[in-house]
Structure formats: structure tokens, C-alpha cells
Design an enzyme around this catalytic site. Structure first.
Site, PDB file in Angstrom:
ATOM      1  N   GLU A 141     -17.080 -29.365  61.097  1.00  6.41           N
ATOM      2  CA  GLU A 141     -16.492 -29.250  62.436  1.00  6.41           C
ATOM      3  C   GLU A 141     -17.554 -28.816  63.463  1.00  6.41           C
ATOM      4  O   GLU A 141     -17.321 -27.938  64.297  1.00  6.41           O
ATOM      5  CB  GLU A 141     -15.317 -28.264  62.416  1.00  6.41           C
TER       6      GLU A 141
ATOM      7  N   GLU B 256      -9.254 -32.926  56.866  1.00  3.04           N
ATOM      8  CA  GLU B 256      -8.376 -31.753  56.812  1.00  3.04           C
ATOM      9  C   GLU B 256      -7.042 -32.108  57.450  1.00  3.04           C
ATOM     10  O   GLU B 256      -6.927 -32.144  58.683  1.00  3.04           O
ATOM     11  CB  GLU B 256      -9.007 -30.561  57.533  1.00  3.04           C
TER      12      GLU B 256
END
Length: 605
Positions: free
Chosen positions: A158, A234
């Protein structure tokens, strides 16, 4: 020798179309004795892959000292997954987030105040290179290209939520390849233009993360990557909890609806989390939005498989959807682990912290307060001690840069016992101050590290007293420091417990441990072991040790009320629970229950 590739917006494995159906299970949040059970439940849900992070600070806790055995045996975990017929996705990036202490970054990086993390800062890159030189050769033979189960690895996590140094991402890619990594490499970022544009580089597969509205998320993703294979690395099917907040839950029907959409559209999916596990020890992290938000001990995450291995409605919903859309008949579901309810355990032996201090810590001296990092300490507590002169009038004690929570004590030279003056907390509105009497004496401050921030701009989160201590406007110098990482409580065996009066509800009796940080030792005998949960009702705040294993923090502000003890931590015969209670207590009992209690859920929106 298989390799995962991308052709025409689709995954292929060994030149055959392949849809990744994966679940996240963190080996570092599960006792090794239960790895097989959790992996079998991944298979039993109909999934074909398991995904895990690799936290740097779990494997290089001290600089240059590497651990890959016991609960850090990542090779064994990967091999076990392969033996059970699962492919494996590994995320060994230096930073993992994961609500884990400092996002997986080792504490010793913070010893250098000039170091910059997650960018092309040369010292930072050198530390990563040394770590990768130990880690990645262990993973090379486990790649699918070498006959192992690992089909893909992530280069950073991320990153678009943090920065845009694409040269740093390229460096990570090159270093991994130089160490022999030749499986598919990928990144993962949230579903916004800023995140997707900052966290990706050419030659590395971009993927997306989200918790709902898959059509909208992929619409944004396709604006940037029209030719990438659709994968959500995710899929947040639950959420984590902070202390003082309600327990988070997510309706199984909502999760199932989004998952069915992705199955219909041939999207590859990784459930984050499939089984969350537990933040054992001091490894729970923290967030910072407008204030510091520490994460609770449980990482249940409202998962398909609960913290203790139980199957939830989400498990059934996922399994049913996979059977419907893929026609795969999953493996049988493993039987649940037995649970036990030993009940009430009474009459602890008590040792207050100040009595135990000589066997738990040796002092370090400095003119000014040291941070934990400067003292070479990673986790736990630090006791600061200094002398105050007779000032003839009271003053206001202020701690600047408190990280994270402090209890203040004063012992007058003229005689008398140690006095508890109050507690200061990082989130208190400035100025944080406590009134101190004007007489001379010893000032002591017990500071708790409640978890380093794991996400965002505040991640360089040093602990202890980071700026200074002031009495009115005067800076206090000449400090002794007592590091208390509490890696083991075995030295307490050399300390004689204090006499504990028998309290009653009608007539509580004061003891030496009341209002003082103290260790309460309970013993009990088991004929058979099983999973159980320790109920901390009536206690205030502290840490729980079971047979000298730190199972995590408790705090009466909730939401979590009971704390998971896996059966492998217990023995037939005598067992010991030591509760390090920060505020003393007249509570003379704990309760071991067969039922969990993660707290009251948030109201329906």
C-alpha cells in the site's frame, strides 16, 4: 515447475487459466501447533491459496540477529501449506502495516533520527539489503519456479498511501530479483487515484484493496491499469478494533454478495483476513488520525475463521459460493479444538514492581531522559527516576513528548511511603500536568509503550519520554532509567511475595500492592488442556503472562473483555498465570472461561 503469469487480463498457471481464491493467515499470529488446523480450514472453504505477510521485526528483532525457528519458522509454514495442496502468496516487503507494531519495521531503525523510512534513503536500503540477504534465500527454493508452492510476492505494501518514490519501489524489485526471486511480483493499493498512481511501477503487477463495492473499485482501477489482471489483494471482510471503541463486525450477507460478484466476473480474491489470530506479546500496533489509537490484543477481525479457530457464518457463505460458481467440492471441515472452563482461580501471590525492580532491570544513567530506542529497548515499559530538591512550594509536573502513557510516583525524603500522583496519557489535551509537593524526594515515572504506529505519516514513533520532563518551567535532569521489556518473568521466582490480606466485598483491606504496579501470580492444575479465555473483569490495565508467555495487553476501557489462551500454551498439571496490573487491585481472582468476549459490537448503521 509452474509460473504464474498474466495474459490478456487473466492469470495463467502452467499455461492454464487460473483464478486465485486465497485467504490471509498470518503464521506469526497463530501458535505453530495450530498452523495445520488453520490451513486445513482454508482448504475446507474451497480456497486454493493462502497469503501471509512476513514482518521484519519478528525475524530481526535486534539488529543483525535473525530468527527463523519456532513461531518464526516461515519455511515450515510455507512447506506445510504446499503439503496440504495450497499455493502461497508471500508479502515480504519491509513494511506490512497489518495493525502490527510499527508496520513490521524494527524498533532499532528509530535509533537514527536522521534515517528516513520507505524511500531511497541509503542507510534504510542497506538495512533492507542485509535483511533480505538472510530472508530471501530461504524463500527461493520454495517458489513455484523451483517446485515449491509460492506463486507470487509483493514488493511493497500500500505504498501509494504513504509516498511516491518510484525509485525506491524499483530498488526493492531489483534487490529481490538479485537474490533469486523469479515468481510474479506485485503491488497492492487502495482504490483511489492518488493511491494507485503512487504505489505502482512498470513491470510489476498492480492490484487493488477494498472492503465493499467491487464494481466501483475496479472502475477506478481500470482507469489506470486497463490491461492488468483483476485481483483484490485485500478484500476486507471484517475490521480490527482499537481500545475504547466498539467491536467491529461485518454482516456475512454483505461479504457474500461482494464475493459472488467477483466470482461472476472472474476476479481473483484474497480474503483479508481469513483467520486473524492474536497480537501476542507487545506486537499490536496503533493508528493515528486525529489522535493516537492503539490496537487491541485480539486480531479476530470478524473473520470466516475466528481468533480461536471457530467457523463463522462468513465461512459457510464463502464455501457455498465457491461450490456454486466453481463446482469445486472442498475438503471436509476439520473438527473444532476442545475448549475448557477451569473457572475461578483465587488467592494470587503479589509482588509490587518496585520490590521486583532489582531482579528485572539494571539502571542506565543519563543527564536527560532517554527514549526506549536510545536505551536499546524495543517493547514494554521504562521506569524513569530522578531526585527533586526542596522547593518550599508545590509545582506542576509536565511531560513533553510522552509516548504513550505514564504513571507518576513520589517518595518524600522526610519519610513515608511511595505516593501515586496520577496518570498522563499521550492523547491528553495539553498541558498535561500533575501537582507535585514542594518537599524533596524521589520522582518516578513508569512509561508504557502501547504499540508503535503502523500506518501513515506518524510512523516514526519513538517511545518513552521523547522531549523532556518539566516542573513548572524548569527542565528536570539527571535520570536513572530502568528498562522493562518483560521478555521473561522467571527472575520473579527469586522475590518473596508480599503478604496479601483476604479481601471481602464488604470490607476490602489495603495491602502493599494496592494502587501500585504489581505482579499477581495465580496457579492452577489441569487434568486436560484445551483452549480457554481469561476474563479480566475487575482489573484495570496491564499484561497477561501464561506459563511465562506474554499473551497480550488488557484494558478495562474495552472492547475486548476476555483474552485467548491457546491449548498449546497450557500443561497437564500445574500452570501459572501472572497478571502485571499497572494500577494495583483488591481483585483476588481471575476467571478462565470456555467462551470468548470481544466486546459489544458497534450499532448497525
Amino acid at each position: 515447475m509452474k509460473k504464474l503469469t498474466v495474459k490478456h487480463n487473466q492469470f495463467f498457471l502452467d499455461d492454464m487459466p487460473f483464478q486465485i481464491l486465497s485467504g490471509a493467515v498470518h503464521y506469526f499470529r497463530v501458535v505453530p501447533e495450530y498452523w495445520e488446523d488453520r490451513l486445513r480450514k482454508v482448504k475446507a472453504a474451497g480456497l486454493n491459496t493462502v497469503e501471509t505477510y512476513i514482518p521484519w521485526n519478528f525475524h530481526e528483532r535486534q539488529k543483525g540477529v535473525f530468527t527463523f525457528t519456532g513461531n518464526a519458522d516461515i519455511e515450515r509454514f510455507i512447506k506445510l501449506a504446499g503439503e496440504l495442496g495450497l499455493y502461497v502468496i508471500i508479502r515480504p516487503s519491509p513494511y506490512i502495516c497489518a495493525e502490527w507494531e510499527a508496520g513490521g519495521l524494527p524498533f532499532w531503525l528509530l535509533q537514527d533520527s536522521t534515517l528516513k523510512i520507505r524511500c531511497c534513503c541509503e542507510p534504510y536500503l542497506n538495512y533492507i539489503r542485509a535483511y533480505y540477504h538472510e530472508l530471501l534465500p530461504r524463500l527461493v527454493p520454495l517458489q513455484s519456479t523451483h517446485g515449491g508452492p509460492v506463486i507470487a510476492m509483493q514488493i511493497e505494501n500500500e505504498y501509494g498511501s504513504f509516498g511516491n518514490d518510484t525509485a525506491y519501489l524499483q530498488w526493492l524489485k531489483t534487490d529481490m530479483e538479485d537474490e533469486g526471486i523469479d515468481v510474479l511480483l506485485f503491488t497492492s493499493d487502495g482504490p483511489t487515484p492518488l493511491m494507485l498512481s503512487g504505489g505502482t511501477i512498470p513491470g510489476v503487477l498492480p492490484t487493488v484493496n477494498f472492503g465493499s463495492k467491487p464494481a466501483e473499485s475496479f472502475q477506478c482501477f481500470h482507469r489506470f491499469f486497463p490491461e492488468a489482471s483483476d485481483m483484490v489483494t485485500e478484500f476486507w471482510n471484517g475490521w480490527f478494533d482499537h481500545w475504547g471503541e466498539p467491536h467491529h463486525t461485518q454482516d456475512a450477507a454483505v461479504v457474500a454478495e461482494a464475493f459472488r460478484w467477483m466470482l461472476e466476473h472472474k476476479v481473483s480474491v484474497n480474503f483479508y483476513m481469513f483467520h486473524g489470530g492474536t497480537n501476542f506479546g507487545f506486537y499490536s500496533g496503533a493508528n493515528f488520525s486525529t489522535q493516537y489509537e492503539p490496537t487491541v490484543t485480539s486480531y479476530d477481525y470478524d473473520c470466516p475463521v475466528s481468533e480461536w479457530g471457530g467457523l463463522t457464518p462468513k465461512f459457510t457463505a464463502i464455501r457455498d459460493a465457491i461450490i456454486q460458481y466453481t463446482k469445486v467440492i472442498p475438503d471436509p471441515v476439520p473438527p473444532p479444538a476442545p475448549r475448557i472452563e477451569p473457572g475461578t482461580i483465587l488467592h494470587p501471590a503479589c509482588i509490587d514492581l518496585f520490590t521486583a525492580l532489582p531482579v528485572l532491570s539494571q539502571p542506565l544513567s543519563s543527564a536527560y531522559p532517554l527514549t526506549m530506542e536510545q536505551a536499546g529497548q524495543d517493547y514494554g515499559f521504562m521506569l524513569y527516576r530522578t531526585k527533586l530538591r526542596d522547593r518550599r512550594e508545590p509545582g506542576a509536573l509536565t511531560i513533553k513528548g510522552l509516548r504513550d502513557r505514564a504513571q507518576v510516583f513520589f517518595t518524600p525524603d522526610a519519610g513515608g511511603s511511595r505516593q501515586y500522583l496520577g496518570t498522563l496519557y499521550r492523547n491528553d489535551t495539553e498541558p498535561m500536568s500533575i501537582k507535585v509537593a514542594g518537599e524533596s524526594g524521589v520522582l518516578e515515572i513508569l512509561v508504557e509503550n502501547m504499540g508503535r504506529i503502523n500506518y501513515g505519516a506518524e510512523m516514526f514513533d519513538t517511545k518513552g519520554i521523547t522531549k523532556g520532563v518539566y516542573l513548572d518551567y524548569q527542565s528536570l535532569f539527571n535520570w536513572e532509567h530502568f528498562p522493562l521489556p518483560l521478555e521473561t518473568l522467571a527472575p520473579l521466582a527469586a522475590v518473596k511475595p508480599q503478604e496479601q490480606p483476604q479481601h471481602t466485598a464488604a470490607a476490602p483491606v489495603a495491602s502493599a500492592c494496592d494502587e501500585m504496579p504489581a505482579f499477581y501470580r495465580f496457579t492452577f492444575t489441569l487434568e486436560e488442556t484445551g483452549d480457554t479465555f481469561i476474563d479480566m473483569s475487575g482489573w484495570t490495565k496491564g499484561v497477561i503472562f501464561v506459563n511465562n508467555t506474554n499473551i497480550g495487553r488488557y484494558w478495562n476501557i474495552g472492547p475486548q473483555k476476555r483474552f485467548y489462551i491457546p491449548a498449546p500454551l497450557l500443561h497437564r498439571g500445574e500452570n501459572t498465570v501472572i497478571v502485571f496490573e499497572l494500577h494495583g487491585t483488591q481483585q483476588q481472582r481471575i476467571y478462565l472461561s470456555a467462551e470468548p468476549d470481544l466486546g459489544e459490537p458497534a450499532p448497525e448503521q
